[in-house]
Design an enzyme around this catalytic site. Structure first.
Site, short mmCIF file in Angstrom:
data_model
loop_
_atom_site.label_atom_id
_atom_site.label_comp_id
_atom_site.label_asym_id
_atom_site.label_seq_id
_atom_site.Cartn_x
_atom_site.Cartn_y
_atom_site.Cartn_z
N HIS A 142 0.84 -1.20 0.00
CA HIS A 142 0.00 0.00 0.00
C HIS A 142 0.87 1.25 0.00
O HIS A 142 2.00 1.22 0.51
CB HIS A 142 -0.88 0.02 1.26
CG HIS A 142 -1.89 -1.07 1.29
ND1 HIS A 142 -1.59 -2.34 1.73
CD2 HIS A 142 -3.19 -1.10 0.93
CE1 HIS A 142 -2.66 -3.11 1.65
NE2 HIS A 142 -3.65 -2.38 1.16
N ILE A 192 8.16 -3.72 4.89
CA ILE A 192 8.77 -3.78 3.56
C ILE A 192 9.53 -2.49 3.28
O ILE A 192 10.62 -2.51 2.69
CB ILE A 192 7.70 -4.05 2.47
CG1 ILE A 192 6.94 -5.35 2.76
CG2 ILE A 192 8.35 -4.11 1.09
CD1 ILE A 192 7.80 -6.59 2.89
N ASP A 202 27.26 -0.05 -5.72
CA ASP A 202 27.35 0.70 -6.96
C ASP A 202 28.47 1.73 -6.93
O ASP A 202 29.22 1.88 -7.89
CB ASP A 202 26.02 1.39 -7.26
CG ASP A 202 26.10 2.25 -8.51
OD1 ASP A 202 26.45 1.71 -9.59
OD2 ASP A 202 25.83 3.47 -8.42
#
Length: 159
Positions: free
Chosen positions: A77, A112, A127
């Site tokens: 959500h 999450i 990275d």
């Protein structure tokens, strides 16, 4: 075992209906590690990575990821976050540990969001340093704690 809630009566994916849930304060904390060559960590400490301040960029990337969770994880959500904090610790040898804390006052939790923030911050470190160390390893990304909502308080127990 609990029934999975992301399936409709046709056994197809759905976004869980949270319409009738109560608004409560919710918090989730996640963690993860990135292990690298000792020289890589030394260069991060000394500010000698060509792409810039590795931890500052990773911190912003993690915060941005938490805010974009519903756009990346299909059944999540859209949650108004009230706070996102990311902390870094290292062992002065070869490993950086990230801890994220995400908060909201809403009808569903932010687990999450916290895990995605940790993973994204770790990937950003990778990275930014990959030109000098492609052998870095990201491990142990997991939920540490969650509080609030119907399911209550959760604290990770090492198995």
């Amino acid at each position: 075992m609990d029934n999975l809630t992301h399936f409709n009566d046709q056994n197809r994916a759905k976004m869980v209906d949270v319409t009738d849930k109560d608004v409560t304060s919710r918090m989730a904390q996640a963690t993860g590690k990135i292990t690298m060559h000792p020289n890589t960590l030394s260069r991060i400490h000394d500010g000698k990575i060509k792409k810039g301040d590795v931890l500052a960029v990773a911190q912003i990337a993690g915060i941005m990821a938490a805010k974009q969770t519903s756009q990346l994880i299909p059944m999540c959500h859209l949650i108004p976050l009230t706070g996102v904090d990311i902390k870094f610790e290292d062992n002065n040898k070869d490993t950086i540990t990230i801890t994220t804390i995400v908060k909201t006052k809403h009808v569903t939790g932010v687990e999450i969001e916290a895990i995605l923030a940790a993973q994204t911050a770790l990937l950003t470190i990778y990275d930014m340093c990959k030109a000098i160390d492609r052998g870095m390893i990201i491990t142990d990304v997991h939920l540490v704690e969650k509080n609030g909502g119907k399911s209550g308080h959760f604290i990770y127990q090492d198995k």
